[in-house]
Write a protein that holds these residues in place. Sequence first.
Motif, PDB file in Angstrom:
ATOM      1  N   GLY A 121     -56.924 -74.431  -5.323  1.00 19.06           N
ATOM      2  CA  GLY A 121     -57.579 -73.623  -4.308  1.00 19.06           C
ATOM      3  C   GLY A 121     -58.998 -74.090  -4.054  1.00 19.06           C
ATOM      4  O   GLY A 121     -59.692 -74.542  -4.960  1.00 19.06           O
ATOM      5  N   ARG A 122     -59.417 -74.007  -2.809  1.00 17.01           N
ATOM      6  CA  ARG A 122     -60.788 -74.351  -2.443  1.00 17.01           C
ATOM      7  C   ARG A 122     -61.609 -73.076  -2.305  1.00 17.01           C
ATOM      8  O   ARG A 122     -61.061 -72.002  -2.065  1.00 17.01           O
ATOM      9  N   TRP A 137     -65.043 -66.826  -3.233  1.00 16.62           N
ATOM     10  CA  TRP A 137     -63.967 -66.919  -4.220  1.00 16.62           C
ATOM     11  C   TRP A 137     -63.943 -68.356  -4.716  1.00 16.62           C
ATOM     12  O   TRP A 137     -63.896 -69.305  -3.928  1.00 16.62           O
ATOM     13  N   VAL A 138     -63.987 -68.549  -6.044  1.00 19.98           N
ATOM     14  CA  VAL A 138     -64.010 -69.899  -6.612  1.00 19.98           C
ATOM     15  C   VAL A 138     -62.958 -70.045  -7.709  1.00 19.98           C
ATOM     16  O   VAL A 138     -63.091 -70.867  -8.608  1.00 19.98           O
ATOM     17  N   GLY A 139     -61.910 -69.244  -7.633  1.00 20.05           N
ATOM     18  CA  GLY A 139     -60.926 -69.197  -8.707  1.00 20.05           C
ATOM     19  C   GLY A 139     -59.859 -70.269  -8.617  1.00 20.05           C
ATOM     20  O   GLY A 139     -60.062 -71.353  -8.064  1.00 20.05           O
ATOM     21  N   VAL A 179     -69.148 -64.131 -11.363  1.00 24.43           N
ATOM     22  CA  VAL A 179     -68.474 -62.960 -11.914  1.00 24.43           C
ATOM     23  C   VAL A 179     -67.070 -63.371 -12.344  1.00 24.43           C
ATOM     24  O   VAL A 179     -66.228 -63.709 -11.511  1.00 24.43           O
ATOM     25  N   ASP A 180     -66.862 -63.392 -13.642  1.00 22.58           N
ATOM     26  CA  ASP A 180     -65.602 -63.765 -14.294  1.00 22.58           C
ATOM     27  C   ASP A 180     -65.330 -65.261 -14.179  1.00 22.58           C
ATOM     28  O   ASP A 180     -65.923 -65.965 -13.365  1.00 22.58           O
ATOM     29  N   THR A 181     -64.439 -65.732 -15.064  1.00 28.45           N
ATOM     30  CA  THR A 181     -64.031 -67.125 -15.026  1.00 28.45           C
ATOM     31  C   THR A 181     -62.514 -67.156 -14.808  1.00 28.45           C
ATOM     32  O   THR A 181     -61.985 -66.271 -14.140  1.00 28.45           O
ATOM     33  N   VAL A 182     -61.832 -68.145 -15.331  1.00 27.75           N
ATOM     34  CA  VAL A 182     -60.390 -68.286 -15.123  1.00 27.75           C
ATOM     35  C   VAL A 182     -59.726 -68.610 -16.457  1.00 27.75           C
ATOM     36  O   VAL A 182     -60.397 -68.844 -17.468  1.00 27.75           O
ATOM     37  N   LEU A 189     -62.025 -74.371 -11.488  1.00 28.15           N
ATOM     38  CA  LEU A 189     -63.199 -73.513 -11.307  1.00 28.15           C
ATOM     39  C   LEU A 189     -64.470 -74.351 -11.225  1.00 28.15           C
ATOM     40  O   LEU A 189     -65.307 -74.155 -10.328  1.00 28.15           O
ATOM     41  N   ILE A 190     -64.618 -75.297 -12.128  1.00 31.52           N
ATOM     42  CA  ILE A 190     -65.827 -76.133 -12.137  1.00 31.52           C
ATOM     43  C   ILE A 190     -65.910 -76.960 -10.860  1.00 31.52           C
ATOM     44  O   ILE A 190     -66.993 -77.107 -10.262  1.00 31.52           O
ATOM     45  N   GLY A 191     -64.779 -77.497 -10.395  1.00 29.64           N
ATOM     46  CA  GLY A 191     -64.779 -78.252  -9.151  1.00 29.64           C
ATOM     47  C   GLY A 191     -65.213 -77.406  -7.975  1.00 29.64           C
ATOM     48  O   GLY A 191     -65.982 -77.864  -7.107  1.00 29.64           O
ATOM     49  N   ASN A 192     -64.737 -76.157  -7.930  1.00 32.85           N
ATOM     50  CA  ASN A 192     -65.139 -75.262  -6.849  1.00 32.85           C
ATOM     51  C   ASN A 192     -66.631 -74.945  -6.916  1.00 32.85           C
ATOM     52  O   ASN A 192     -67.317 -74.902  -5.889  1.00 32.85           O
TER      53      ASN A 192
END
Length: 397
Positions: A2-3, A13-15, A50-53, A61-64
């Motif tokens: 996901g982007r 959203w970065v999940g 807010v929150d991680t994955v 997540l880091i890429g986003n």
Amino acid sequence: MGRPVALGEGIYWVGAIDWNIRYFHGPAFSTPRGTTYNAYLIVDDKIALVDTVYGPFAGELIGNLKSLINPVRLDYLIINHTEIDHSGAFPAIMDLCPDALVLCTQRGLEGLKAYYGREFKYKVVKTGDVISLGRRSLKFIEAPMLHWPDSMFTYIPEEGLLLPNDAFGQHLATTARFDDEVDELLVMDEAAKYYANILFPFSHLITKKLEEIQKMGLVIKTIAPSHGIIWRQNPSRIIEAYARWAECRGKPKAIIAYDTMWGSTEKMAYALLEGLSEGGIEVKLFKISVSDRNEIIKELLEARAVFLGSPTINNDVLPAVSPLLDDLVGLRPKNKLGVAFGAYGWGGGAQKVIEERLKAAKIEVIEANLTVQWVPSPDDLKRCQNLGREIASRIGG
């Protein structure tokens, strides 16, 4: 993969999307439609995540994050809930921004240290605590046992944005991020399944939390949970559904769940179905050995009665029936009626086991003595039909 997707100016959203997961919490919860692990980035004078994955998706997540900011610039990492599917990427993120301040509840702090055994800059927050990011602020609301003791909500009052972690979520993998981009019936079906299989035991706490939020006067324009889609078109729809589900009142509806060895218990199940249907109520019938028990529990969410049937084997129920009974004992669905039925050969016992488990689940048992030897006679099937009509009349009024 996901982007990043914008929820508003400077909020993303970065999940990650997990297309392939089919079971959650071990084999306890089926997820045939996959899930998402939602994390949210707020870019202001200060920057907060807010929150991680889940850990295996830390790279996504880091890429986003890197597509939007240099992660070393993160000022705050908010952990609403320490369960691994949300905090698994916590160490990887902190490796990139070791000076960030980690905000969580006291139980959250205990969980993070137990899971990861690492020291960072931590700050325990409580209901009503607020931090400023610049143009926006983060307000925290403790939500213990929704669904872990450490759980909390994060609220951005300037946006009317509620980030409640596991509350209001669904297990649904999709490239769409918002409720107005997916089929309404599909997302509500997954939301109901999520509530029934995870939050059922905490319904009284959900009622209190909804009342508390109402008293706080929060304006909620968007709800961004940590699984599934984001509610932006009509967040009141899911709030109203939670309020209704938490009441555990149900509607004129019954569930028949059974397994059978040589067809006798099945004949009883269909006779019950006929009687209930003649009584004018909605009925769902499941053969347990070929059904998803999480779907059975979802259907029980708004039902008033459950009929559970099994033949006897070794003075007990068939093996496929036991997990459903265990689930009911753990979930403790309130305001339900329960009936046990089934056939046996030379010795019974299954009906007694079912009734004991239903009582342990705090379900009101109607002791109808629907047990037959070998094969149900026409009179036995008539008794099943009559009881179905009787229960239909009782819950349909």
